[in-house]
Design a protein around this motif. Structure first.
Motif, PDB file in Angstrom:
ATOM      1  N   PHE A  11      38.992  44.537  28.921  1.00  0.00           N
ATOM      2  CA  PHE A  11      38.933  44.569  30.381  1.00  0.00           C
ATOM      3  C   PHE A  11      37.581  44.030  30.792  1.00  0.00           C
ATOM      4  N   GLY A  12      37.439  43.766  32.088  1.00  0.00           N
ATOM      5  CA  GLY A  12      36.173  43.246  32.576  1.00  0.00           C
ATOM      6  C   GLY A  12      36.220  43.021  34.073  1.00  0.00           C
ATOM      7  N   ILE A  13      35.302  42.221  34.540  1.00  0.00           N
ATOM      8  CA  ILE A  13      35.214  41.889  35.957  1.00  0.00           C
ATOM      9  C   ILE A  13      35.994  40.600  36.191  1.00  0.00           C
ATOM     10  N   PHE A  14      36.924  40.657  37.136  1.00  0.00           N
ATOM     11  CA  PHE A  14      37.731  39.498  37.508  1.00  0.00           C
ATOM     12  C   PHE A  14      37.024  38.653  38.566  1.00  0.00           C
ATOM     13  N   ALA A  15      37.274  37.361  38.556  1.00  0.00           N
ATOM     14  CA  ALA A  15      37.012  36.512  39.706  1.00  0.00           C
ATOM     15  C   ALA A  15      38.121  36.792  40.706  1.00  0.00           C
ATOM     16  N   VAL A  16      37.790  36.896  41.988  1.00  0.00           N
ATOM     17  CA  VAL A  16      38.791  37.163  43.027  1.00  0.00           C
ATOM     18  C   VAL A  16      38.853  35.953  43.947  1.00  0.00           C
ATOM     19  N   GLU A  17      40.037  35.386  44.059  1.00  0.00           N
ATOM     20  CA  GLU A  17      40.217  34.237  44.942  1.00  0.00           C
ATOM     21  C   GLU A  17      41.367  34.472  45.906  1.00  0.00           C
ATOM     22  N   LEU A  18      41.286  33.785  47.031  1.00  0.00           N
ATOM     23  CA  LEU A  18      42.368  33.839  48.016  1.00  0.00           C
ATOM     24  C   LEU A  18      43.533  33.002  47.513  1.00  0.00           C
ATOM     25  N   LEU A  19      44.720  33.579  47.491  1.00  0.00           N
ATOM     26  CA  LEU A  19      45.897  32.824  47.063  1.00  0.00           C
ATOM     27  C   LEU A  19      46.147  31.621  47.970  1.00  0.00           C
ATOM     28  N   ALA A  20      45.969  31.793  49.255  1.00  0.00           N
ATOM     29  CA  ALA A  20      46.307  30.740  50.213  1.00  0.00           C
ATOM     30  C   ALA A  20      45.454  29.491  50.044  1.00  0.00           C
ATOM     31  N   SER A  21      44.179  29.665  49.675  1.00  0.00           N
ATOM     32  CA  SER A  21      43.269  28.517  49.636  1.00  0.00           C
ATOM     33  C   SER A  21      42.660  28.239  48.262  1.00  0.00           C
ATOM     34  N   GLY A  22      42.714  29.205  47.354  1.00  0.00           N
ATOM     35  CA  GLY A  22      42.058  29.065  46.065  1.00  0.00           C
ATOM     36  C   GLY A  22      40.558  29.295  46.115  1.00  0.00           C
ATOM     37  N   GLU A  23      40.048  29.736  47.276  1.00  0.00           N
ATOM     38  CA  GLU A  23      38.613  29.961  47.457  1.00  0.00           C
ATOM     39  C   GLU A  23      38.176  31.241  46.757  1.00  0.00           C
ATOM     40  N   LEU A  24      37.079  31.158  45.988  1.00  0.00           N
ATOM     41  CA  LEU A  24      36.513  32.341  45.361  1.00  0.00           C
ATOM     42  C   LEU A  24      35.833  33.174  46.442  1.00  0.00           C
ATOM     43  N   ILE A  25      36.225  34.459  46.535  1.00  0.00           N
ATOM     44  CA  ILE A  25      35.641  35.324  47.563  1.00  0.00           C
ATOM     45  C   ILE A  25      34.777  36.430  46.981  1.00  0.00           C
ATOM     46  N   GLY A  26      34.747  36.553  45.645  1.00  0.00           N
ATOM     47  CA  GLY A  26      33.927  37.582  45.020  1.00  0.00           C
ATOM     48  C   GLY A  26      34.458  37.984  43.673  1.00  0.00           C
ATOM     49  N   CYS A  27      34.246  39.243  43.340  1.00  0.00           N
ATOM     50  CA  CYS A  27      34.652  39.768  42.046  1.00  0.00           C
ATOM     51  C   CYS A  27      35.059  41.230  42.193  1.00  0.00           C
ATOM     52  N   ALA A  28      35.876  41.670  41.255  1.00  0.00           N
ATOM     53  CA  ALA A  28      36.294  43.072  41.187  1.00  0.00           C
ATOM     54  C   ALA A  28      36.770  43.330  39.767  1.00  0.00           C
ATOM     55  N   GLY A  29      36.551  44.542  39.283  1.00  0.00           N
ATOM     56  CA  GLY A  29      37.042  44.818  37.944  1.00  0.00           C
ATOM     57  C   GLY A  29      36.477  46.079  37.344  1.00  0.00           C
ATOM     58  N   LEU A  30      36.447  46.087  36.022  1.00  0.00           N
ATOM     59  CA  LEU A  30      36.080  47.252  35.235  1.00  0.00           C
ATOM     60  C   LEU A  30      34.929  46.901  34.304  1.00  0.00           C
TER      61      LEU A  30
END
Length: 177
Positions: A62-81
């Motif tokens: 497990f780890g920290i994910f990259a978080v992107e908007l599905l609609a645009s593919g824009e990276l908006i941050g991170c979230a994870g474990l």
């Protein structure tokens, strides 16, 4: 490759193309005021974070994910474990965390990503318990923790910086209730 899709987000592993966007988020004092000592991170420090997060994926599953908007593919941050190094009370636990660019606050993205990460932790990875550590005055994160049904375990202090911290937790039984 581990990916999680929510109605509006894609949580995925990191690519080289993510570095500049995350570095921009990490360079914002408003975003970073609740993280570590509140200092912004430069490009090299951001690259080091991504490298450590990817190593944790390899070591822990497990780890920290990259978080992107599905609609645009824009990276908006991170979230994870992650397995936190501090405070001492949680050094052998698994911590959930998130960080989004300020322009993405107040739209429910943090809660959406955190819900997906919590489900991943407790159902997919079979963890028995997840903790969250945040500064007591960070009301935005407290709101997300309430939405996750995480309960306050204890208050403590950041041993390095002296900030007052809340430690929240949820276990599998509480999650399934």
């Amino acid at each position: 490759m581990t990916e999680i899709r929510t109605p509006r987000l894609l949580l995925r592993r990191w690519t080289d193309d993510d570095l500049a966007a995350l570095a921009e988020i990490n360079s914002d004092p408003q975003v970073m005021r609740w993280i570590g000592d509140g200092s912004v991170l430069d490009l090299d420090e951001t690259a080091g974070d991504i490298e450590r997060w990817e190593e944790e994926w390899d070591d822990e599953g497990f780890g920290i994910f990259a978080v992107e908007l599905l609609a645009s593919g824009e990276l908006i941050g991170c979230a994870g474990l992650s397995v936190p190094g501090s405070p001492p009370e949680v050094q052998h636990e698994v911590e959930i965390s998130w960080r989004l660019g300020a322009q993405f606050w107040g739209q429910g993205y943090a809660s959406e990503a955190a819900h997906a990460v919590l489900e991943f932790a407790l159902q997919d990875r079979g963890l028995e318990r997840v903790v969250a550590v945040n500064r007591i005055s960070n009301e935005e994160s407290e709101n997300v923790l309430r939405k996750l049904d995480m309960v306050l375990d204890r208050e403590t202090k950041d041993p390095e910086h002296g900030f007052a911290l809340n430690i929240h937790s949820i276990d599998l039984t509480q999650y399934e209730a």
